[in-house]
Enzyme design. Structure first.
Site, mmCIF file in Angstrom:
data_model
loop_
_atom_site.group_PDB
_atom_site.id
_atom_site.type_symbol
_atom_site.label_atom_id
_atom_site.label_comp_id
_atom_site.label_asym_id
_atom_site.label_seq_id
_atom_site.Cartn_x
_atom_site.Cartn_y
_atom_site.Cartn_z
ATOM 1 N N HIS A 33 31.153 43.397 -23.833
ATOM 2 C CA HIS A 33 31.318 42.086 -24.473
ATOM 3 C C HIS A 33 32.776 41.777 -24.784
ATOM 4 O O HIS A 33 33.110 40.632 -25.079
ATOM 5 C CB HIS A 33 30.506 42.066 -25.765
ATOM 6 N N ASN A 85 29.678 35.375 -31.842
ATOM 7 C CA ASN A 85 28.748 34.245 -31.954
ATOM 8 C C ASN A 85 29.279 33.096 -32.790
ATOM 9 O O ASN A 85 28.607 32.072 -32.908
ATOM 10 C CB ASN A 85 27.386 34.715 -32.490
ATOM 11 N N ASP A 110 32.549 37.845 -20.623
ATOM 12 C CA ASP A 110 31.628 38.643 -19.817
ATOM 13 C C ASP A 110 30.469 37.773 -19.342
ATOM 14 O O ASP A 110 30.079 36.818 -20.006
ATOM 15 C CB ASP A 110 31.095 39.819 -20.634
ATOM 16 N N ASN A 131 26.460 33.830 -26.396
ATOM 17 C CA ASN A 131 26.623 33.298 -27.745
ATOM 18 C C ASN A 131 28.031 32.782 -28.033
ATOM 19 O O ASN A 131 28.202 31.835 -28.807
ATOM 20 C CB ASN A 131 26.237 34.357 -28.778
#
Length: 204
Positions: A33, A85, A110, A131
């Protein structure tokens, strides 16, 4: 291709905001991530500067890329220090602070639906369940650029959250530096050459 912030500036050109997405903190540094942070760090090393803390809850580096002189391009390189997020808050604050048009904003992130190491450059579109993009789109609308770094799908019954919050595997790390370097090249090409030419070179 990158130059430091002391290079001559283009006359009145609006800057580009390059946001590498990730989660802050050393425990996340090697996660899939966080590949956006990895690309941003490499771009910073090319520019030759270091990130500074910005009041927009981000680490920021100003610099230039392209041929030194009036044809170079001013960029604001950023790593949001919120969690993934809620990336939209820092990106929007930086957009407002530096007065960057949405079409000059690039999110590097990603992407599950692309094979590991492959790249896709695009402008606009959906968030595909990411997100970080969901948060940015909620704040800015969808018309920003994306440099999508493939990480592939999770194996077996592993959840998406577990997969993206794990470090790249030993096998993946053997080629990770090469793929991150290529993604940084793609970001520079997008800014310098435009989306279509960059896509023709890097959309593999």
């Amino acid at each position: 291709m990158s130059t430091n912030a002391t290079s001559p500036s283009g006359a009145g050109a609006e800057p580009w905001l390059i946001a590498g997405l990730g989660n802050p903190g050393p425990q996340y540094a090697g996660n899939r991530h966080n590949v956006g942070f990895m690309v941003a760090d490499l771009l910073a090393s090319r520019i030759g500067g270091s990130f500074k803390t910005h009041r927009a809850r981000a680490q920021v580096l100003e610099g230039r890329i392209g041929t030194p002189g009036i044809s170079s391009h001013r960029i604001i390189l950023a790593k949001p220090m919120s969690f993934m997020n809620v990336s939209g808050g820092p990106v929007t604050a930086l957009r407002d602070f530096y007065r960057v048009p949405v079409e000059r904003i690039v999110a590097v992130h990603d992407e599950l639906d692309i094979d590991y190491g492959a790249l896709r450059l695009k402008k606009g579109g959906g968030d595909n369940g990411h997100n970080g993009l969901k948060s940015i789109t909620k704040s800015l609308g969808p018309d920003y650029h994306r440099v999508r770094f493939g990480v592939g799908r999770p194996p077996g019954r592993m959840t998406v959250a577990d997969y993206v919050l794990r470090d790249f595997s030993t096998v993946e790390r053997k080629e990770l530096d090469y793929f991150v370097d290529r993604a940084a090249d793609a970001v520079e090409a997008l800014v310098v050459d435009g989306l279509e030419r960059a896509q023709s070179t890097y959309n593999s």
